[in-house]
Design a protein around this motif. Structure first.
Motif, PDB file in Angstrom:
ATOM      1  N   SER A 240      30.709 -27.641   7.858  1.00 21.93           N
ATOM      2  CA  SER A 240      30.237 -28.657   8.796  1.00 21.93           C
ATOM      3  C   SER A 240      30.889 -28.498  10.163  1.00 21.93           C
ATOM      4  O   SER A 240      30.221 -28.527  11.205  1.00 21.93           O
ATOM      5  CB  SER A 240      30.534 -30.053   8.221  1.00 21.93           C
ATOM      6  N   VAL A 241      32.204 -28.303  10.166  1.00 24.18           N
ATOM      7  CA  VAL A 241      32.945 -28.171  11.422  1.00 24.18           C
ATOM      8  C   VAL A 241      32.507 -26.912  12.180  1.00 24.18           C
ATOM      9  O   VAL A 241      32.292 -26.941  13.404  1.00 24.18           O
ATOM     10  CB  VAL A 241      34.460 -28.137  11.138  1.00 24.18           C
ATOM     11  N   VAL A 242      32.372 -25.805  11.473  1.00 23.55           N
ATOM     12  CA  VAL A 242      31.996 -24.544  12.114  1.00 23.55           C
ATOM     13  C   VAL A 242      30.559 -24.606  12.629  1.00 23.55           C
ATOM     14  O   VAL A 242      30.258 -24.120  13.726  1.00 23.55           O
ATOM     15  CB  VAL A 242      32.189 -23.371  11.142  1.00 23.55           C
ATOM     16  N   ALA A 243      29.650 -25.204  11.859  1.00 24.86           N
ATOM     17  CA  ALA A 243      28.262 -25.309  12.303  1.00 24.86           C
ATOM     18  C   ALA A 243      28.164 -26.138  13.579  1.00 24.86           C
ATOM     19  O   ALA A 243      27.430 -25.777  14.516  1.00 24.86           O
ATOM     20  CB  ALA A 243      27.405 -25.940  11.203  1.00 24.86           C
ATOM     21  N   GLU A 244      28.897 -27.225  13.638  1.00 31.60           N
ATOM     22  CA  GLU A 244      28.864 -28.069  14.833  1.00 31.60           C
ATOM     23  C   GLU A 244      29.428 -27.320  16.042  1.00 31.60           C
ATOM     24  O   GLU A 244      28.869 -27.383  17.151  1.00 31.60           O
ATOM     25  CB  GLU A 244      29.651 -29.353  14.597  1.00 31.60           C
TER      26      GLU A 244
ATOM     27  N   ASP B 153      38.500 -28.251   2.046  1.00 31.43           N
ATOM     28  CA  ASP B 153      37.178 -28.453   1.469  1.00 31.43           C
ATOM     29  C   ASP B 153      36.174 -27.520   2.141  1.00 31.43           C
ATOM     30  O   ASP B 153      35.995 -27.537   3.368  1.00 31.43           O
ATOM     31  CB  ASP B 153      36.748 -29.909   1.654  1.00 31.43           C
ATOM     32  N   VAL B 154      35.495 -26.690   1.344  1.00 34.43           N
ATOM     33  CA  VAL B 154      34.571 -25.685   1.879  1.00 34.43           C
ATOM     34  C   VAL B 154      33.432 -26.338   2.659  1.00 34.43           C
ATOM     35  O   VAL B 154      33.011 -25.825   3.711  1.00 34.43           O
ATOM     36  CB  VAL B 154      34.016 -24.814   0.736  1.00 34.43           C
TER      37      VAL B 154
ATOM     38  N   ALA C 263      33.954 -17.300   6.327  1.00 39.08           N
ATOM     39  CA  ALA C 263      32.823 -17.469   5.402  1.00 39.08           C
ATOM     40  C   ALA C 263      31.817 -18.468   5.957  1.00 39.08           C
ATOM     41  O   ALA C 263      30.596 -18.260   5.864  1.00 39.08           O
ATOM     42  CB  ALA C 263      33.339 -17.922   4.036  1.00 39.08           C
ATOM     43  N   ALA C 264      32.315 -19.561   6.540  1.00 37.96           N
ATOM     44  CA  ALA C 264      31.417 -20.556   7.122  1.00 37.96           C
ATOM     45  C   ALA C 264      30.656 -19.974   8.303  1.00 37.96           C
ATOM     46  O   ALA C 264      29.450 -20.195   8.456  1.00 37.96           O
ATOM     47  CB  ALA C 264      32.214 -21.783   7.552  1.00 37.96           C
ATOM     48  N   LEU C 265      31.341 -19.207   9.142  1.00 34.60           N
ATOM     49  CA  LEU C 265      30.676 -18.629  10.306  1.00 34.60           C
ATOM     50  C   LEU C 265      29.630 -17.596   9.880  1.00 34.60           C
ATOM     51  O   LEU C 265      28.580 -17.462  10.529  1.00 34.60           O
ATOM     52  CB  LEU C 265      31.693 -17.993  11.242  1.00 34.60           C
ATOM     53  N   ALA C 266      29.876 -16.880   8.802  1.00 35.60           N
ATOM     54  CA  ALA C 266      28.874 -15.934   8.298  1.00 35.60           C
ATOM     55  C   ALA C 266      27.590 -16.669   7.928  1.00 35.60           C
ATOM     56  O   ALA C 266      26.476 -16.179   8.188  1.00 35.60           O
ATOM     57  CB  ALA C 266      29.424 -15.175   7.094  1.00 35.60           C
ATOM     58  N   ALA C 267      27.716 -17.850   7.324  1.00 31.82           N
ATOM     59  CA  ALA C 267      26.531 -18.643   6.973  1.00 31.82           C
ATOM     60  C   ALA C 267      25.800 -19.094   8.233  1.00 31.82           C
ATOM     61  O   ALA C 267      24.573 -19.011   8.322  1.00 31.82           O
ATOM     62  CB  ALA C 267      26.938 -19.846   6.128  1.00 31.82           C
ATOM     63  N   VAL C 268      26.544 -19.577   9.214  1.00 30.99           N
ATOM     64  CA  VAL C 268      25.920 -20.034  10.458  1.00 30.99           C
ATOM     65  C   VAL C 268      25.262 -18.863  11.185  1.00 30.99           C
ATOM     66  O   VAL C 268      24.178 -19.006  11.766  1.00 30.99           O
ATOM     67  CB  VAL C 268      26.965 -20.716  11.354  1.00 30.99           C
ATOM     68  N   ASN C 269      25.901 -17.707  11.155  1.00 24.96           N
ATOM     69  CA  ASN C 269      25.312 -16.538  11.811  1.00 24.96           C
ATOM     70  C   ASN C 269      24.003 -16.105  11.152  1.00 24.96           C
ATOM     71  O   ASN C 269      23.139 -15.529  11.824  1.00 24.96           O
ATOM     72  CB  ASN C 269      26.321 -15.380  11.829  1.00 24.96           C
TER      73      ASN C 269
END
Length: 209
Positions: A117-121, A111-112, A35-41
């Motif tokens: 934060s971790v995936v974006a970095e 924590d979402v 889900a985090a990577l989808a946001a970054v993408n």
């Protein structure tokens, strides 16, 4: 830091993946990371037209089997590592999952906002290293952005966090620090011409779906 170039476990002329080699993570195994990577993408698509979406890469542990609890080991288990990589299997940076677990620990941060934060970095490190360019860019000051807690000041310390709010892309240009957008929402900050081109591309892709 880590850097690896792989063929996603494909041998020449073959179609089987070697389980001991890095490969794309199995869909559904890491729901929070996905889900985090989808946001970054979304940010990647908006700001780097033509760049294919990043993927999660599963990298087997150097140990042949995960370490299970033994006397004095306090229940630690070594997990395979997950990285944010290019579609061709290359990556740069740190793993985004919890690799050295205490007994009963979750394999993903709970924590979402921490996950985002971790995936974006990690995504930023992969893109910048492998494309040899700053990403993302502040359209106003023409300099690279950083992933930070919302409202970060110039004297921010990396150990300071704000778990109550989403991570943002942050700029320190022009003598005044400012939040550019929440991670995943960079498209809304694009200048009019780029924003219209992005929407046109989305419509064209939708028409060919």
């Amino acid at each position: 830091m880590s850097y690896f170039s792989s063929t996603l476990g494909m041998e020449p002329g073959g179609d089987r993946q070697d389980p001991a080699r890095p490969a794309r993570a199995e869909p559904g195994r890491w729901p929070k990371l996905e889900a985090a990577l989808a946001a970054v993408n979304r940010d990647l698509t908006a700001t780097l037209p033509g760049q294919d979406a990043l993927v999660l890469m599963n990298v087997p542990s150097w140990e042949p089997e995960p370490r299970t609890a033994v006397a004095g080991d306090q229940g630690r288990v070594t997990e395979d590592q997950v990285y944010v990589g290019m579609p061709d299997g290359r990556w740069h940076g740190n793993a985004v999952n919890v690799c050295d677990l205490e007994e009963g620990d979750p394999r993903e941060p709970q924590d979402v906002m921490t996950v985002l934060s971790v995936v974006a970095e990690a995504a930023q490190e992969t893109v910048m290293e492998l494309r040899r360019q700053a990403w993302p860019i502040c359209w106003v000051h023409k300099i690279g952005l950083h992933q930070r807690p919302a409202g970060t000041t110039a004297d921010w310390c990396g150990e300071e966090t704000d778990p109550g709010g989403p991570p943002v892309w942050w700029c320190r240009g022009g003598g005044e620090c400012h939040d550019v957008s929440v991670v995943g929402e960079l498209a809304a900050t694009l200048p009019g011409k780029q924003r219209r081109a992005l929407r046109r591309g989305e419509r064209e892709r939708g028409g060919h779906a």
